[in-house]
Scaffold this active site. Structure first.
Site, PDB file in Angstrom:
ATOM      1  N   HIS A   9       0.831  -1.203   0.000  1.00  0.00           N
ATOM      2  CA  HIS A   9       0.000   0.000   0.000  1.00  0.00           C
ATOM      3  C   HIS A   9       0.874   1.266   0.000  1.00  0.00           C
ATOM      4  O   HIS A   9       0.607   2.226   0.705  1.00  0.00           O
ATOM      5  CB  HIS A   9      -0.938  -0.023   1.214  1.00  0.00           C
ATOM      6  CG  HIS A   9      -1.999   1.019   1.187  1.00  0.00           C
ATOM      7  ND1 HIS A   9      -3.018   1.033   0.269  1.00  0.00           N
ATOM      8  CD2 HIS A   9      -2.195   2.094   1.977  1.00  0.00           C
ATOM      9  CE1 HIS A   9      -3.801   2.073   0.503  1.00  0.00           C
ATOM     10  NE2 HIS A   9      -3.314   2.736   1.536  1.00  0.00           N
ATOM     11  N   GLU A 142      -1.780  -1.355  -6.096  1.00  0.00           N
ATOM     12  CA  GLU A 142      -1.659  -2.502  -5.206  1.00  0.00           C
ATOM     13  C   GLU A 142      -1.928  -3.789  -5.981  1.00  0.00           C
ATOM     14  O   GLU A 142      -3.075  -4.102  -6.285  1.00  0.00           O
ATOM     15  CB  GLU A 142      -2.665  -2.366  -4.059  1.00  0.00           C
ATOM     16  CG  GLU A 142      -2.529  -1.072  -3.293  1.00  0.00           C
ATOM     17  CD  GLU A 142      -3.715  -0.787  -2.380  1.00  0.00           C
ATOM     18  OE1 GLU A 142      -4.636  -1.624  -2.285  1.00  0.00           O
ATOM     19  OE2 GLU A 142      -3.716   0.280  -1.766  1.00  0.00           O
TER      20      GLU A 142
END
Length: 176
Positions: A9, A142
């Site tokens: 992230h 991601e």
């Protein structure tokens, strides 16, 4: 047996101001749309011609305030893009470029999805060097199995069987 879905992230800001002028290209033809709780519905949504269509490079800000119900629901992008199966690992699945800085970020992966998140909920008074972290100030790419895969039998499985090894590779390359 265990369920797992590792991702990264990390926030990227290639220009210093926000992520809206960053040009993005994602090799995907669909997303996994979400419900009001931001949980994937189990459907695949064709993105051709929509605010989600990054098949050719365009600024993230071009569609972030669009009328698409999925954009309104999330306050920007927070969606899993379905990556094509016929690709080599070193093929970039996403490329971002900031015209102001000249910085380019390329992402390659062997995972079946990539979540684009445009810091829709970010509101931190102090980040690196004391800079405020505001909404749409950065984006995340991601790589992952599709969210909620264990509950969606048609999604790629993220179950690792007892005794099996799991390995995945994602690479981010930054250049000017």
């Amino acid at each position: 047996d265990t369920v797992m879905n590792f991702t990264n992230h990390a926030y990227f800001n290639l220009g210093g101001r926000d992520c809206l002028s960053t040009e993005l290209c994602i090799k995907a033809q669909a997303i996994t749309p979400v419900d009001a709780l931001l949980i994937p519905t189990g459907e695949l949504l064709d993105i051709a011609g929509t605010e989600f269509d990054f098949s050719v490079p365009r600024a993230i800000g071009d569609g972030i305030n669009g009328d698409h119900p999925q954009i309104k629901l999330c306050g920007g992008y927070d969606h899993n893009f379905v990556l094509g199966q016929a690709r080599a690992f070193r093929d970039n699945v996403a490329v971002a470029y900031c015209p102001e800085s000249g910085i380019r970020l390329a992402c390659s992966t062997d995972m079946p999805g990539i979540q684009l998140y445009t810091s829709n909920m970010l509101n931190e008074p102090r980040g690196k060097g004391g800079a405020p972290l505001k909404r749409h100030s950065a984006f995340c790419l991601e790589t992952q199995f599709w969210p909620d895969s264990p509950n969606k039998p048609d999604f790629p499985s993220c179950v690792v069987k007892a005794g099996e090894k799991f390995m995945s590779v994602t690479e981010y390359a930054i250049s000017e």
